[in-house]
Design a protein around this motif. Sequence first.
Motif, PDB file in Angstrom:
ATOM      1  N   TYR A 200      26.044 -40.933   7.474  1.00 36.65           N
ATOM      2  CA  TYR A 200      27.704 -40.837   7.310  1.00 36.65           C
ATOM      3  C   TYR A 200      27.770 -39.860   6.258  1.00 36.65           C
ATOM      4  O   TYR A 200      27.476 -39.602   5.314  1.00 36.65           O
ATOM      5  N   CYS A 201      28.007 -38.660   6.867  1.00 34.39           N
ATOM      6  CA  CYS A 201      28.325 -37.210   5.947  1.00 34.39           C
ATOM      7  C   CYS A 201      30.217 -37.409   6.303  1.00 34.39           C
ATOM      8  O   CYS A 201      30.960 -37.071   7.268  1.00 34.39           O
ATOM      9  N   ASP A 202      30.662 -37.269   4.925  1.00 33.93           N
ATOM     10  CA  ASP A 202      31.702 -37.108   4.823  1.00 33.93           C
ATOM     11  C   ASP A 202      31.565 -36.288   3.620  1.00 33.93           C
ATOM     12  O   ASP A 202      33.045 -36.266   2.716  1.00 33.93           O
ATOM     13  N   HIS A 203      30.710 -35.442   2.800  1.00 35.48           N
ATOM     14  CA  HIS A 203      30.474 -34.952   1.689  1.00 35.48           C
ATOM     15  C   HIS A 203      31.805 -33.670   1.782  1.00 35.48           C
ATOM     16  O   HIS A 203      31.539 -33.310   3.114  1.00 35.48           O
ATOM     17  N   PRO A 204      32.209 -33.383   0.797  1.00 40.91           N
ATOM     18  CA  PRO A 204      33.329 -32.125   1.021  1.00 40.91           C
ATOM     19  C   PRO A 204      32.321 -30.929   0.912  1.00 40.91           C
ATOM     20  O   PRO A 204      32.740 -29.856   0.626  1.00 40.91           O
ATOM     21  N   GLN A 205      31.308 -30.969   0.567  1.00 42.30           N
ATOM     22  CA  GLN A 205      30.219 -29.240   0.387  1.00 42.30           C
ATOM     23  C   GLN A 205      30.124 -28.669   1.537  1.00 42.30           C
ATOM     24  O   GLN A 205      28.739 -29.176   1.637  1.00 42.30           O
ATOM     25  N   THR A 206      30.575 -28.106   2.301  1.00 41.75           N
ATOM     26  CA  THR A 206      30.497 -27.540   3.468  1.00 41.75           C
ATOM     27  C   THR A 206      29.718 -26.149   3.199  1.00 41.75           C
ATOM     28  O   THR A 206      30.811 -25.601   2.137  1.00 41.75           O
ATOM     29  N   GLU A 207      29.273 -25.321   3.621  1.00 48.93           N
ATOM     30  CA  GLU A 207      28.895 -24.108   3.816  1.00 48.93           C
ATOM     31  C   GLU A 207      28.967 -23.412   4.967  1.00 48.93           C
ATOM     32  O   GLU A 207      28.094 -23.875   6.455  1.00 48.93           O
ATOM     33  N   LEU A 208      29.672 -22.208   5.704  1.00 47.34           N
ATOM     34  CA  LEU A 208      29.221 -21.928   6.954  1.00 47.34           C
ATOM     35  C   LEU A 208      26.750 -20.965   6.394  1.00 47.34           C
ATOM     36  O   LEU A 208      27.415 -20.235   6.007  1.00 47.34           O
ATOM     37  N   THR A 209      26.957 -21.589   7.921  1.00 49.34           N
ATOM     38  CA  THR A 209      25.135 -20.667   7.775  1.00 49.34           C
ATOM     39  C   THR A 209      25.087 -20.199   8.958  1.00 49.34           C
ATOM     40  O   THR A 209      26.088 -20.905  10.050  1.00 49.34           O
ATOM     41  N   ARG A 211      22.648 -20.235  12.101  1.00 51.45           N
ATOM     42  CA  ARG A 211      21.252 -21.319  12.914  1.00 51.45           C
ATOM     43  C   ARG A 211      20.929 -20.572  13.545  1.00 51.45           C
ATOM     44  O   ARG A 211      21.641 -20.055  14.741  1.00 51.45           O
ATOM     45  N   LYS A 212      19.524 -20.105  13.978  1.00 49.41           N
ATOM     46  CA  LYS A 212      18.735 -19.959  15.008  1.00 49.41           C
ATOM     47  C   LYS A 212      17.991 -20.758  16.046  1.00 49.41           C
ATOM     48  O   LYS A 212      16.880 -21.613  14.978  1.00 49.41           O
ATOM     49  N   PHE A 213      18.761 -20.961  16.508  1.00 49.43           N
ATOM     50  CA  PHE A 213      18.239 -22.048  18.149  1.00 49.43           C
ATOM     51  C   PHE A 213      16.871 -21.689  18.623  1.00 49.43           C
ATOM     52  O   PHE A 213      15.571 -22.045  18.927  1.00 49.43           O
ATOM     53  N   SER A 214      16.993 -20.075  19.030  1.00 45.00           N
ATOM     54  CA  SER A 214      15.751 -19.233  19.562  1.00 45.00           C
ATOM     55  C   SER A 214      16.730 -17.930  18.974  1.00 45.00           C
ATOM     56  O   SER A 214      17.568 -17.723  18.467  1.00 45.00           O
ATOM     57  N   PRO A 215      15.398 -17.157  19.277  1.00 46.92           N
ATOM     58  CA  PRO A 215      15.232 -15.627  18.346  1.00 46.92           C
ATOM     59  C   PRO A 215      16.975 -15.740  19.370  1.00 46.92           C
ATOM     60  O   PRO A 215      17.752 -14.289  18.777  1.00 46.92           O
ATOM     61  N   SER A 216      17.327 -16.148  20.930  1.00 43.61           N
ATOM     62  CA  SER A 216      18.227 -15.506  21.234  1.00 43.61           C
ATOM     63  C   SER A 216      19.326 -15.953  21.131  1.00 43.61           C
ATOM     64  O   SER A 216      20.676 -16.148  21.140  1.00 43.61           O
ATOM     65  N   ASN A 217      19.289 -17.312  20.340  1.00 42.23           N
ATOM     66  CA  ASN A 217      20.323 -17.657  20.512  1.00 42.23           C
ATOM     67  C   ASN A 217      20.901 -18.290  18.855  1.00 42.23           C
ATOM     68  O   ASN A 217      20.034 -19.514  18.317  1.00 42.23           O
ATOM     69  N   LEU A 218      22.064 -17.352  19.078  1.00 40.42           N
ATOM     70  CA  LEU A 218      21.941 -17.347  17.165  1.00 40.42           C
ATOM     71  C   LEU A 218      23.358 -17.941  17.396  1.00 40.42           C
ATOM     72  O   LEU A 218      24.779 -18.427  18.153  1.00 40.42           O
ATOM     73  N   SER A 219      23.628 -19.114  16.391  1.00 45.96           N
ATOM     74  CA  SER A 219      25.529 -20.029  16.130  1.00 45.96           C
ATOM     75  C   SER A 219      25.738 -19.498  14.410  1.00 45.96           C
ATOM     76  O   SER A 219      24.958 -20.125  13.357  1.00 45.96           O
ATOM     77  N   VAL A 220      27.013 -19.935  14.504  1.00 46.99           N
ATOM     78  CA  VAL A 220      27.416 -19.811  13.512  1.00 46.99           C
ATOM     79  C   VAL A 220      27.934 -21.505  13.092  1.00 46.99           C
ATOM     80  O   VAL A 220      28.950 -22.389  13.903  1.00 46.99           O
ATOM     81  N   VAL A 221      27.501 -21.828  12.326  1.00 47.38           N
ATOM     82  CA  VAL A 221      27.362 -23.713  11.970  1.00 47.38           C
ATOM     83  C   VAL A 221      27.810 -23.709  10.663  1.00 47.38           C
ATOM     84  O   VAL A 221      27.214 -23.872   9.499  1.00 47.38           O
ATOM     85  N   GLU A 222      28.776 -24.993  10.261  1.00 48.37           N
ATOM     86  CA  GLU A 222      28.916 -25.337   8.902  1.00 48.37           C
ATOM     87  C   GLU A 222      27.768 -26.809   8.609  1.00 48.37           C
ATOM     88  O   GLU A 222      28.008 -27.181   9.176  1.00 48.37           O
ATOM     89  N   GLN A 223      27.307 -26.283   7.559  1.00 50.07           N
ATOM     90  CA  GLN A 223      26.069 -27.249   7.238  1.00 50.07           C
ATOM     91  C   GLN A 223      26.456 -27.674   6.267  1.00 50.07           C
ATOM     92  O   GLN A 223      27.068 -27.092   4.898  1.00 50.07           O
ATOM     93  N   CYS A 224      26.728 -29.092   6.016  1.00 48.23           N
ATOM     94  CA  CYS A 224      26.429 -29.965   4.560  1.00 48.23           C
ATOM     95  C   CYS A 224      25.802 -29.619   3.959  1.00 48.23           C
ATOM     96  O   CYS A 224      24.819 -29.736   4.128  1.00 48.23           O
ATOM     97  N   GLN A 225      26.270 -30.059   2.414  1.00 46.24           N
ATOM     98  CA  GLN A 225      24.998 -28.968   1.427  1.00 46.24           C
ATOM     99  C   GLN A 225      24.302 -30.330   0.839  1.00 46.24           C
ATOM    100  O   GLN A 225      23.685 -29.987  -0.479  1.00 46.24           O
ATOM    101  N   VAL A 226      25.371 -31.773   1.121  1.00 48.53           N
ATOM    102  CA  VAL A 226      24.770 -32.340   0.212  1.00 48.53           C
ATOM    103  C   VAL A 226      23.306 -33.311   0.972  1.00 48.53           C
ATOM    104  O   VAL A 226      22.387 -33.296   0.728  1.00 48.53           O
ATOM    105  N   CYS A 227      24.322 -33.339   2.524  1.00 48.94           N
ATOM    106  CA  CYS A 227      22.592 -34.271   3.106  1.00 48.94           C
ATOM    107  C   CYS A 227      22.067 -33.448   4.660  1.00 48.94           C
ATOM    108  O   CYS A 227      21.427 -34.216   5.384  1.00 48.94           O
ATOM    109  N   GLY A 228      22.350 -32.123   4.733  1.00 53.81           N
ATOM    110  CA  GLY A 228      22.823 -31.326   5.241  1.00 53.81           C
ATOM    111  C   GLY A 228      22.787 -31.312   6.942  1.00 53.81           C
ATOM    112  O   GLY A 228      22.652 -30.716   7.939  1.00 53.81           O
ATOM    113  N   LYS A 229      23.530 -31.771   7.384  1.00 50.87           N
ATOM    114  CA  LYS A 229      24.216 -32.015   8.301  1.00 50.87           C
ATOM    115  C   LYS A 229      24.693 -31.162   9.304  1.00 50.87           C
ATOM    116  O   LYS A 229      25.618 -30.087   7.910  1.00 50.87           O
ATOM    117  N   HIS A 230      24.366 -31.276  10.514  1.00 50.52           N
ATOM    118  CA  HIS A 230      24.988 -29.945  11.020  1.00 50.52           C
ATOM    119  C   HIS A 230      26.812 -30.599  11.766  1.00 50.52           C
ATOM    120  O   HIS A 230      26.557 -31.848  12.199  1.00 50.52           O
TER     121      HIS A 230
END
Length: 383
Positions: A200-209, A211-230
């Motif tokens: 369960y992720c309800d950690h407050p520390q997140t960061e915009l990152t 994410r490269k799903f494939s060379p052509s598929n890039l997304s901006v993803v908020e990632q939790c810096q504590v547990c690593g969740k997308h």
Amino acid sequence: MAYPRNDNPLEELILEIREQQALQSQAYKTIELNRTHLAIRSDCQKVIEQTSKKIRELKLGSNISPREYDVYMGELETKLAIYELHNPAPQKPQPCAHNITEWRLRYNRDSSTRVVEQCLSCGRNLRDRRKADSPGWEHYPIFDKSIQRVEDNEYRVWCEKRGEVVSEHLRNNRTYANFNREEFVKEYTKTNPEPTYPEYCDHPQTELTLRKFSPSNLSVVEQCQVCGKHVRSIPKKTVLDINSLSAFDENLEEQTRNIWIQWNNRLHNASKKANLEKIEEIRRKISLGEVTDEDSSTFGTYYNTEEWSKTRDRILNRDEWQCQSCHKPAQCVHHIVYDRLGRENDLDLISLCHNCHDGVHAYQDTQMYGYRMTPSEIMHSRF
Ligand SMILES: [Zn+2]
Ligand SMILES: [Zn+2]
Ligand SMILES: [Zn+2]
Ligand SMILES: [Zn+2]
């Protein structure tokens, strides 16, 4: 009805026991003050033995019989009672005085030898002696492993068989020993704090990152810096410069999970080990014939049983839910004596309110070890 005020055999019994306890406690104090004075110490030891014996006799000889109805007995205790019914305990042997002994030659595992003193009546290896101090040791008789006293052997066999009843029960009911896992976990986490739980992720520390799903598929993803969740995806056009974002850490979530799983495994193993040790401890106690009725509550969890809740209700009803000391509403059932714990006579129990109950225990605690207030002292004190 209420707690019986007159003709209560407990009244006198507790006072008589208290007298013996006072003598005993005096003897312990005298020993403490005369540690080096052998004669005084041995006199005091005698007093301690005599008073212990007298207390035992008083308890056994008292005319307060255990209740005969709805006696609480755990499953294991029932099995042991049945075993003892069919296999009455032999006399517990007196310790050997080691009167006749002989110096003998004993083989070690590696077939070297050493000189030892063997008791010829019980067979025990009493002490070792250097060969240099044992002239002619080569011709000493060989240590005889088969020597044992009949009574020791009988008692040992009886204890072993009785222990087997316990072992078998424990094999089939591994959690039987009164092992408090919750308490254990509390202690364990004091020195081994639980790492981030990954689910369960309800950690407050997140960061915009990015994410490269494939060379052509890039997304901006908020990632939790504590547990690593997308945590969530963000539309690319809301971000000014996506190339300034750091890369999504593909390993963080798994790392967190692994760290937690490893911690949990360690906890599980530690708890299993502690539980087995507890079982082992009880098993050892039983194989030594040291388990008594009083151990029943440490065995099972008497206060959690249906049996105790029935007993408690019966006593509160007898006393009309009134504190037998101050007559306010009662909330507690107090053990005047613990001697029949698990199979109390109703005289052993009295209803009290929290305040008076605390008062009784606080007073008893200021007195000598094992001090119990008598029923009339409880009823006539103001706490
Ligand atoms: Zn001996
Ligand atoms: Zn998180
Ligand atoms: Zn009260
Ligand atoms: Zn109490």
